[in-house]
Each structure stands twice: as structure tokens, then as C-alpha cells.
Design an enzyme around this catalytic site. Structure first.
Site, PDB file in Angstrom:
ATOM      1  N   HIS A 185       0.840  -1.199   0.000  1.00  0.00           N
ATOM      2  CA  HIS A 185       0.000   0.000   0.000  1.00  0.00           C
ATOM      3  C   HIS A 185       0.873   1.247   0.000  1.00  0.00           C
ATOM      4  O   HIS A 185       1.760   1.380   0.852  1.00  0.00           O
ATOM      5  CB  HIS A 185      -0.917   0.009   1.221  1.00  0.00           C
ATOM      6  CG  HIS A 185      -1.775   1.233   1.303  1.00  0.00           C
ATOM      7  ND1 HIS A 185      -2.716   1.529   0.351  1.00  0.00           N
ATOM      8  CD2 HIS A 185      -1.806   2.253   2.200  1.00  0.00           C
ATOM      9  CE1 HIS A 185      -3.300   2.676   0.662  1.00  0.00           C
ATOM     10  NE2 HIS A 185      -2.770   3.137   1.774  1.00  0.00           N
ATOM     11  N   SER A 186       0.651   2.118  -0.956  1.00  0.00           N
ATOM     12  CA  SER A 186       1.344   3.399  -1.058  1.00  0.00           C
ATOM     13  C   SER A 186       2.848   3.180  -1.193  1.00  0.00           C
ATOM     14  O   SER A 186       3.265   2.511  -2.154  1.00  0.00           O
ATOM     15  CB  SER A 186       0.965   4.265   0.139  1.00  0.00           C
ATOM     16  OG  SER A 186       0.947   5.617  -0.221  1.00  0.00           O
TER      17      SER A 186
END
Lengths: 323, 94
Positions: free
Chosen positions: A146-147
Site C-alpha cells: 500500500h502506497s
């Protein structure tokens, strides 16, 4: 298909915490927490037979919460900036019985590894993690990031290919524009606390409850700064697309990593690509964890005999709104 | 249903001491969803997040009147050490 981006993309917002499901500090917020359930198992760890131990992936500094694999697919989950493996601890429960075992990844510099310096560059991180995977992971596995974690997962997949290491069955990316798209730079390291607070507030995605805890922000500043550096000080190099299917998740309202920027991940695979658009902002993937788990399990369902997609065909179908 | 402490903590369970340790241990176990938490257990091994640290401190303040700062769970991650720090530093608002 590579577009010419004249302007740098706004940086995907980062949050100084691992748990994004709940932004309320009051006791009442606990009622909104999903149950962190687990199988009832009265067996104390010390009573485990060797046979039972072998079912579990061994715990290491990189994999502090390995869970019980029982022959399924290990989903190595890489966290966002400032966060650690704890961000995914509840996913172990959510994925139970799906054949997928969440295995949160702990980069150095945070939580149990807070005494180790964090990486400030994705390539050494990818090298270290790829080596660890080659050493520890014995069965089928996939990568989820994530990210900042999405970039780390991507470069780790590349590094595994480079060293001839075990190959992930799938790459799941969330909350980050495709790696060839440049990002704005936010140099958090030298900021004063008020500056840091204001920057994080402006980027959005950090709950006020955390922004109001100045001591906490100060404690997180070094690892936040390092993780932002990993994500932003990155010179993307062109390599052949991965021979691994990619599934991407984007929050509809994520200003820094919206559906269009996330769709561009399609360029990096020769296998099928899917984009799932979720309702919400940068942390939609955590807010809709149950749906994400179902989609992940579905994507990995054919792991035993991976379906051969048409070589060279990139399928950018499926913008689904998750309500 | 809660997580089982022995699945993430290698060391043996040590029962929290009477008083503040027991109160804090119960709060930590509840917020982190574990069946029980021992006095030698680390917030990191238990997989606590920053938001959970904030929540734990809010509950400690509600229950005991003492001010606890979430970053203390990072710097004094072992429960008995955290409680000792809380006893010496946490203001008693009551």
C-alpha cells in the site's frame, strides 16, 4: 502507451499510523472495530509437535506475524509510510479460511525494528527483502503493498526476477500511482513539528487524533521521513514488464493515487491486469478490507495451476465501485 | 474471540502485578484483542499500532485519571516498564 507526464503527480498521502480503520480516540470508537478473531486453540505454543510447527512460517524480523499457513498462499503485505507490520495484523483474521495467509512485512526502523536505521532508498530495501524471501519463503506467495509499500513490492518483484529467486504468484498494489509516474517531493526530515503537522494535514490522510499527538508525531518523524524518501526519491528505470499478474486498488477520492494514475500500473505486466476502484480516499483498501480480501482470494484461487493469460495481452478492464 | 498471546510472544506469561499493572494489562489486552497480556510482554510483539496506542492511553486516563502519552508505548514497550513510567510520570488528575 506510456504517457508523457508534464507535471509531477501529487504525492499520495501518507498516514503516521498503521491502523486506519478508526480515527476516533474515544472509547466508543472501539465498537466500530472489526473483531480481531482467531481460531480457538487451547494448545500452548510450547506444546506444539514438530509437525504442527512445520505448518507455520517461521517468525523473523521481517515477518513478525507469520500466522498459520496450512499450505495456502502467503500474502506478504508491505505497509505505507510511518506504519509497520501491525497495520496488517487484523488481515490474518480477515483472510482466514480463504487459502491465503496474511504475512505482514516489517521493514527496519519501526516497531520491533525501531533500533535499526530505516531504508531511505527502495533498491537496497528490495534487495534485502528479496534475499529474505528467498531464504524464508518456501511455498506459493504473493506481494501486497500500500502506497510506499506498493513501490517496495514492485521493486522487490523485480529484484526477485533479477536474482532468479522464487517468483510471486501475483502483485497487488494499492494507493500509489504507477512507478513510472513522478511524484512530488516532501522532505519531512528537517521540518519542525508544526511544519510537519501542517504538511501532513495538507496532504490529508492522517487522522486529527494523531496530528494532535505531537509527541507521537515527533517519535514517528524519522521513519516517516525515511519512508517518504523511499517513495519519492526514486528514479524509475525501464525494465521488461513483469511476468506476474498485477491487481491494483484505488480509492475513488484519493487525490494522490486516483483511478487513472493507478490504471497505469497495467504497463508493468505482460499478464492480466485488473483495477478495482473502491469508495473512499487514500485508505479505502483498509476501510473495505473484507471486499479486498475477497478480491485477493479470488485472484489467487488458481495459484496451484496458474491460468496462462495471452502473452502480451494487457487487460485493463474492470473499474468496479465497491459500495 | 481474541488472539492468543502465545502465538506472537515467545516468553512465558508473567501475571501482571496487582493494581495499576493489572488495570493497564486488561486495557491493552482488550484494545489489542488478546486473551491476556503479561507484564513482560512488548507492545511491538503484540502488534500494536499508533492508533491503538492512542486508544489505550485514552482508556488509561478514563480509568485511572493518569495522563499517558502514546509514544511511551514505543519507548517503554514492555508492559511493566510502561506502567513504572506511568507511575512516575503520569499526572494523577483526580
Amino acid at each position: 502507451m506510456r504517457g508523457c507526464r508534464a507535471s509531477a503527480r501529487r504525492h499520495p498521502v501518507e498516514e503516521a499510523v498503521g491502523d486506519t480503520r478508526d480515527t476516533d480516540t474515544s472509547d466508543a470508537s472501539d465498537a466500530e472495530e472489526p473483531d480481531d478473531t482467531d481460531d480457538t486453540d487451547d494448545t500452548d505454543d510450547t506444546d506444539d509437535t514438530d509437525e504442527k510447527r512445520s505448518d507455520r512460517m517461521r517468525r523473523t524480523a521481517w515477518f513478525p506475524f507469520p500466522g498459520r499457513s496450512a499450505g495456502g498462499v502467503e500474502l506478504l503485505c508491505l505497509p505505507h509510510a510511518g506504519a509497520g507490520a501491525s497495520a496488517y495484523r487484523a488481515w490474518a483474521t480477515g483472510l482466514e479460511h480463504s487459502g491465503v495467509t496474511a504475512c505482514p512485512v516489517q521493514p527496519p526502523g519501526r516497531e520491533r525494528r525501531r533500533d535499526e536505521p530505516p531504508f531511505t532508498d527502495v533498491r537496497p530495501l528490495a534487495r534485502a527483502l528479496a534475499d529474505e524471501i528467498a531464504e524464508v519463503i518456501t511455498g506459493p506467495f504473493a506481494l501486497f503493498g500500500h502506497s510506499t509499500g506498493a513501490l517496495c513490492a514492485f521493486e522487490t518483484a523485480r529484484q526477485l526476477r533479477r536474482i532468479g529467486g522464487p517468483r510471486p504468484a501475483h502483485l497487488f498494489v494499492s494507493g500509489r500511482p504507477a512507478p513510472h509516474l513522478p511524484l512530488d517531493r516532501h522532505d519531512l526530515a528537517g521540518m519542525s513539528l508544526p511544519e510537519l503537522t501542517e504538511t501532513l494535514r495538507r496532504l490529508g490522510g492522517t487522522p486529527e487524533s494523531v496530528l494532535s499527538q505531537q509527541g507521537l508525531l515527533a517519535a514517528l518523524q524519522p521513519v516517516l521521513a525515511a519512508d517518504f524518501s523511499v517513495n519519492e526519491v526514486y528514479d524509475h528505470r525501464t525494465e521488461p514488464a513483469l511476468d506476474i499478474p498485477i491487481t491494483a486498488f484505488a480509492g475513488e477520492q484519493d487525490g494522490g493515487a486516483g483511478p487513472r494514475d493507478t490504471a497505469a500500473w497495467a504497463e508493468h505486466t505482460t499478464r492480466p491486469f485488473r483495477l478495482h476502484v473502491l469508495e473512499g480516499g487514500h485508505f479505502a483498501v483498509f476501510a473495505h478490507a473484507e471486499r479486498v480480501h475477497a478480491l485477493v482470494a479470488e485472484a489467487l484461487a488458481d495459484r496451484v495451476s496458474p491460468a496462462r493469460g495471452s502473452a502480451g495481452h494487457v487487460d485493463t478492464q474492470q473499474e468496479e465501485l465497491s459500495r | 474471540m481474541n488472539g492468543i498471546r502465545e502465538e506472537v510472544v515467545d516468553s512465558a506469561f508473567e501475571a501482571p502485578a496487582d493494581g495499576l499493572e493489572q488495570v493497564v494489562a486488561a486495557i491493552v489486552a482488550d484494545v489489542l484483542s488478546f486473551d491476556r497480556v503479561g507484564r513482560s510482554d512488548s507492545f511491538y510483539d503484540l502488534g500494536g499500532t499508533s492508533l491503538q496506542a492512542i486508544r489505550i492511553c485514552a482508556r488509561i486516563e478514563q480509568r485511572t485519571g493518569r495522563t499517558a502519552y502514546p509514544e511511551w508505548l514505543f519507548t517503554h514497550d514492555v508492559l511493566s516498564e510502561f506502567v513504572a513510567h506511568l507511575e512516575s510520570e503520569g499526572e494523577d488528575g483526580r
